[in-house]
Design an enzyme around this catalytic site. Structure first.
Site, mmCIF file in Angstrom:
data_model
loop_
_atom_site.group_PDB
_atom_site.id
_atom_site.type_symbol
_atom_site.label_atom_id
_atom_site.label_comp_id
_atom_site.label_asym_id
_atom_site.label_seq_id
_atom_site.Cartn_x
_atom_site.Cartn_y
_atom_site.Cartn_z
ATOM 1 N N ASN A 46 0.838 -1.198 0.000
ATOM 2 C CA ASN A 46 0.000 0.000 0.000
ATOM 3 C C ASN A 46 0.872 1.246 0.000
ATOM 4 O O ASN A 46 1.958 1.281 0.584
ATOM 5 C CB ASN A 46 -1.019 0.002 1.145
ATOM 6 C CG ASN A 46 -0.422 -0.175 2.524
ATOM 7 O OD1 ASN A 46 0.625 -0.811 2.691
ATOM 8 N ND2 ASN A 46 -1.070 0.368 3.523
ATOM 9 N N GLU A 48 0.298 5.238 0.646
ATOM 10 C CA GLU A 48 -0.638 6.271 1.095
ATOM 11 C C GLU A 48 -0.216 7.659 0.617
ATOM 12 O O GLU A 48 0.857 7.839 0.033
ATOM 13 C CB GLU A 48 -0.756 6.214 2.627
ATOM 14 C CG GLU A 48 -1.337 4.875 3.078
ATOM 15 C CD GLU A 48 -1.607 4.777 4.564
ATOM 16 O OE1 GLU A 48 -1.149 5.656 5.325
ATOM 17 O OE2 GLU A 48 -2.279 3.794 4.950
ATOM 18 N N ASN A 49 -1.120 8.619 0.864
ATOM 19 C CA ASN A 49 -0.881 9.986 0.399
ATOM 20 C C ASN A 49 -1.501 10.961 1.405
ATOM 21 O O ASN A 49 -2.524 10.628 2.018
ATOM 22 C CB ASN A 49 -1.530 10.153 -0.996
ATOM 23 C CG ASN A 49 -1.099 11.423 -1.668
ATOM 24 O OD1 ASN A 49 -1.625 12.494 -1.393
ATOM 25 N ND2 ASN A 49 -0.138 11.319 -2.550
ATOM 26 N N TYR A 52 -5.742 11.714 1.370
ATOM 27 C CA TYR A 52 -6.010 10.290 1.652
ATOM 28 C C TYR A 52 -6.558 9.464 0.486
ATOM 29 O O TYR A 52 -6.099 8.359 0.242
ATOM 30 C CB TYR A 52 -6.928 10.155 2.864
ATOM 31 C CG TYR A 52 -6.348 10.610 4.188
ATOM 32 C CD1 TYR A 52 -5.044 11.099 4.291
ATOM 33 C CD2 TYR A 52 -7.118 10.567 5.344
ATOM 34 C CE1 TYR A 52 -4.525 11.527 5.505
ATOM 35 C CE2 TYR A 52 -6.601 10.983 6.572
ATOM 36 C CZ TYR A 52 -5.298 11.462 6.639
ATOM 37 O OH TYR A 52 -4.793 11.877 7.847
ATOM 38 N N CYS A 57 -4.171 0.618 -2.463
ATOM 39 C CA CYS A 57 -4.000 -0.624 -1.697
ATOM 40 C C CYS A 57 -2.932 -1.526 -2.304
ATOM 41 O O CYS A 57 -2.638 -1.457 -3.507
ATOM 42 C CB CYS A 57 -5.310 -1.400 -1.671
ATOM 43 S SG CYS A 57 -6.608 -0.637 -0.693
ATOM 44 N N GLU A 59 -3.115 -4.721 -2.926
ATOM 45 C CA GLU A 59 -3.632 -5.660 -3.928
ATOM 46 C C GLU A 59 -3.686 -5.021 -5.310
ATOM 47 O O GLU A 59 -3.331 -5.632 -6.320
ATOM 48 C CB GLU A 59 -5.039 -6.134 -3.534
ATOM 49 C CG GLU A 59 -5.088 -6.925 -2.246
ATOM 50 C CD GLU A 59 -5.300 -6.064 -1.006
ATOM 51 O OE1 GLU A 59 -4.845 -4.897 -0.994
ATOM 52 O OE2 GLU A 59 -5.909 -6.564 -0.054
ATOM 53 N N CYS A 90 -10.190 -5.199 0.612
ATOM 54 C CA CYS A 90 -11.300 -4.242 0.677
ATOM 55 C C CYS A 90 -12.201 -4.407 -0.545
ATOM 56 O O CYS A 90 -11.856 -5.094 -1.516
ATOM 57 C CB CYS A 90 -10.769 -2.810 0.778
ATOM 58 S SG CYS A 90 -10.211 -2.128 -0.801
ATOM 59 N N CYS A 93 -10.728 -3.419 -3.948
ATOM 60 C CA CYS A 93 -9.762 -4.414 -4.447
ATOM 61 C C CYS A 93 -10.466 -5.682 -4.924
ATOM 62 O O CYS A 93 -10.042 -6.299 -5.900
ATOM 63 C CB CYS A 93 -8.723 -4.729 -3.379
ATOM 64 S SG CYS A 93 -7.577 -3.348 -3.128
HETATM 65 N N1 THU Z 1 -5.309 -1.486 2.549
HETATM 66 C C1 THU Z 1 -4.766 -2.327 1.619
HETATM 67 O O1 THU Z 1 -3.633 -2.128 1.159
HETATM 68 N N2 THU Z 1 -5.508 -3.378 1.222
HETATM 69 C C2 THU Z 1 -6.772 -3.660 1.654
HETATM 70 O O2 THU Z 1 -7.416 -4.558 1.141
HETATM 71 C C3 THU Z 1 -7.336 -2.895 2.769
HETATM 72 C C4 THU Z 1 -6.623 -1.651 3.118
HETATM 73 C C5 THU Z 1 -4.537 -0.321 2.974
HETATM 74 C C6 THU Z 1 -5.100 1.000 2.498
HETATM 75 C C7 THU Z 1 -4.534 1.938 3.527
HETATM 76 O O3 THU Z 1 -3.224 2.326 3.134
HETATM 77 C C8 THU Z 1 -4.431 1.110 4.790
HETATM 78 O O4 THU Z 1 -4.498 -0.245 4.378
HETATM 79 C C9 THU Z 1 -5.526 1.381 5.816
HETATM 80 O O5 THU Z 1 -6.767 1.264 5.235
#
Ligand code: THU
Length: 137
Positions: A46, A48-49, A52, A57, A59, A90, A93
């Site tokens: 993952n 992030e930024n 947000y 993610c 996946e 999630c 994904c």
């Molecule tokens: N995240 C993933 O990388 N995959 C998922 O299936 C669920 C969430 C990440 C997104 C974000 O950077 C952090 O987990 C918290 O949500």
């Protein structure tokens, strides 16, 4: 899910990817590793930024790496996090993965090695697909 040694390789790749995660806002690091039908492993973490919603993610980043490398068919994905219990992908994904691999096997490992597995069809039983777009009258 495939043979144990095949899963171990995906888990190792997902763990390595998780250590590359850029997650300064949530502190929730995720790694994902896809098994391509070509036999190769495609991993992502993952990212992030500060804005947000611009984050992505693990996946979907693994999927992007695979498609960029020319692979569009997958048999399994392994997700690794530092959570106390295994976390499923999630919703976004799930939708991204079903585009390429409706029959995907999904496994997830928590920090203590606890794991869970599902089929993608179980996680997303009524997906929106390309056929949905073609169903207009
Ligand atoms: N995240 C993933 O990388 N995959 C998922 O299936 C669920 C969430 C990440 C997104 C974000 O950077 C952090 O987990 C918290 O949500």
């Amino acid at each position: 899910m495939s043979a144990p040694d095949a899963i171990d390789a995906l888990r190792t790749a997902a763990s390595a990817a998780m250590r590359c995660a850029y997650a300064p806002y949530s502190g929730f690091r995720v790694g994902a590793a896809l098994r391509g039908s070509d036999g190769a492993i495609y991993a992502g973490c993952n990212v992030e930024n500060s804005s947000y919603p611009a984050g992505s993610c693990a996946e979907r980043n693994a999927l992007g790496a695979a498609v960029h490398a020319g692979c569009r068919e997958f048999t399994a994905v392994v997700i690794v996090t530092e959570a106390a219990t295994p976390t499923p992908p999630c919703g976004i994904c799930r939708q991204a993965l079903v585009e390429f691999a409706p029959g995907l096997a999904v496994a997830s490992y928590a920090a203590n090695g606890a794991h869970a597995s599902w089929s993608l069809a179980e996680l997303l039983p009524a997906p929106f697909t390309g056929n949905s777009l073609r169903s207009t009258t």
